[in-house]
Design a protein around this motif. Structure first.
Motif, PDB file in Angstrom:
ATOM      1  N   THR A   3       3.047  -4.343  -0.926  1.00 18.15           N
ATOM      2  CA  THR A   3       2.347  -3.521  -1.125  1.00 18.15           C
ATOM      3  C   THR A   3       2.255  -3.061  -2.770  1.00 18.15           C
ATOM      4  O   THR A   3       3.532  -2.978  -3.254  1.00 18.15           O
ATOM      5  CB  THR A   3       2.556  -1.954  -0.608  1.00 18.15           C
ATOM      6  OG1 THR A   3       4.052  -1.773  -0.707  1.00 18.15           O
ATOM      7  CG2 THR A   3       2.288  -2.372   1.039  1.00 18.15           C
TER       8      THR A   3
ATOM      9  N   ASN B  47      -2.836   0.966  -5.844  1.00 24.29           N
ATOM     10  CA  ASN B  47      -3.821   1.186  -4.838  1.00 24.29           C
ATOM     11  C   ASN B  47      -4.115  -0.219  -4.032  1.00 24.29           C
ATOM     12  O   ASN B  47      -5.450  -0.341  -4.045  1.00 24.29           O
ATOM     13  CB  ASN B  47      -4.896   1.979  -4.844  1.00 24.29           C
ATOM     14  CG  ASN B  47      -4.404   3.546  -5.229  1.00 24.29           C
ATOM     15  OD1 ASN B  47      -3.512   4.002  -4.788  1.00 24.29           O
ATOM     16  ND2 ASN B  47      -5.239   4.135  -6.270  1.00 24.29           N
TER      17      ASN B  47
ATOM     18  N   TRP C 150      -7.609   1.527   0.549  1.00 14.80           N
ATOM     19  CA  TRP C 150      -6.131   1.804   0.047  1.00 14.80           C
ATOM     20  C   TRP C 150      -5.835   2.811  -0.819  1.00 14.80           C
ATOM     21  O   TRP C 150      -6.475   2.685  -1.982  1.00 14.80           O
ATOM     22  CB  TRP C 150      -5.469   0.318  -0.413  1.00 14.80           C
ATOM     23  CG  TRP C 150      -5.572  -0.662   0.615  1.00 14.80           C
ATOM     24  CD1 TRP C 150      -6.509  -1.929   0.014  1.00 14.80           C
ATOM     25  CD2 TRP C 150      -5.088  -1.163   1.723  1.00 14.80           C
ATOM     26  NE1 TRP C 150      -6.560  -2.762   1.260  1.00 14.80           N
ATOM     27  CE2 TRP C 150      -5.530  -2.452   2.246  1.00 14.80           C
ATOM     28  CE3 TRP C 150      -4.611  -0.561   2.760  1.00 14.80           C
ATOM     29  CZ2 TRP C 150      -5.549  -2.645   3.437  1.00 14.80           C
ATOM     30  CZ3 TRP C 150      -4.382  -0.701   3.886  1.00 14.80           C
ATOM     31  CH2 TRP C 150      -4.710  -2.003   4.345  1.00 14.80           C
TER      32      TRP C 150
ATOM     33  N   PRO D 288      -0.621   2.371  -0.989  1.00 17.08           N
ATOM     34  CA  PRO D 288       0.019   1.866   0.265  1.00 17.08           C
ATOM     35  C   PRO D 288       1.581   1.735   0.159  1.00 17.08           C
ATOM     36  O   PRO D 288       1.981   1.397  -1.036  1.00 17.08           O
ATOM     37  CB  PRO D 288      -0.645   0.654   0.206  1.00 17.08           C
ATOM     38  CG  PRO D 288      -1.016   0.048  -0.941  1.00 17.08           C
ATOM     39  CD  PRO D 288      -1.398   1.578  -1.521  1.00 17.08           C
TER      40      PRO D 288
ATOM     41  N   ASP E 152      -0.541   3.455   4.985  1.00 18.47           N
ATOM     42  CA  ASP E 152      -1.464   4.012   3.693  1.00 18.47           C
ATOM     43  C   ASP E 152      -1.228   5.360   3.509  1.00 18.47           C
ATOM     44  O   ASP E 152      -1.879   6.229   4.083  1.00 18.47           O
ATOM     45  CB  ASP E 152      -2.714   3.577   4.200  1.00 18.47           C
ATOM     46  CG  ASP E 152      -3.755   3.446   2.927  1.00 18.47           C
ATOM     47  OD1 ASP E 152      -3.345   4.166   1.787  1.00 18.47           O
ATOM     48  OD2 ASP E 152      -5.094   3.745   3.295  1.00 18.47           O
TER      49      ASP E 152
END
Length: 89
Positions: A9, A14, A34, A37, A52
């Motif tokens: 992530t 994002n 997203w 995340p 998220d």
């Protein structure tokens, strides 16, 4: 058999990063689905759960075996901060 991709992530951008263990290529899953995340847990070679945090949702990321995203669906969360069943004790 070990998974052929590593998922990361990237809250600042994002995005979900997908790194191929076969050839080292790095691709990026980004877009409006997203927002910050914050964590990821892999279920299998074809799905993962993503926190998220910016959207206040837990999402399922569906993947093809070669690491290409095939879909995203909401598992939990209403899209706003809060709690439903009451405060933690």
């Amino acid at each position: 058999e070990a998974p052929h991709t590593v998922l990361l992530t990237d809250a600042g951008n994002n995005a979900i990063l997908v790194c191929s263990r076969d050839d080292g290529t790095l691709s990026c899953l980004h877009g409006k689905q997203w927002k910050q995340p914050a964590g990821i847990a892999v279920f299998s070679d074809t799905s993962a759960v993503v926190a998220d945090s910016g959207h206040h949702r837990i999402k399922i990321l569906e993947m093809a075996s070669e690491g290409r995203a095939t879909g995203v669906r909401v598992l939990a969360g209403a899209g706003h901060a809060g709690y439903r069943d009451g405060p933690a004790r």
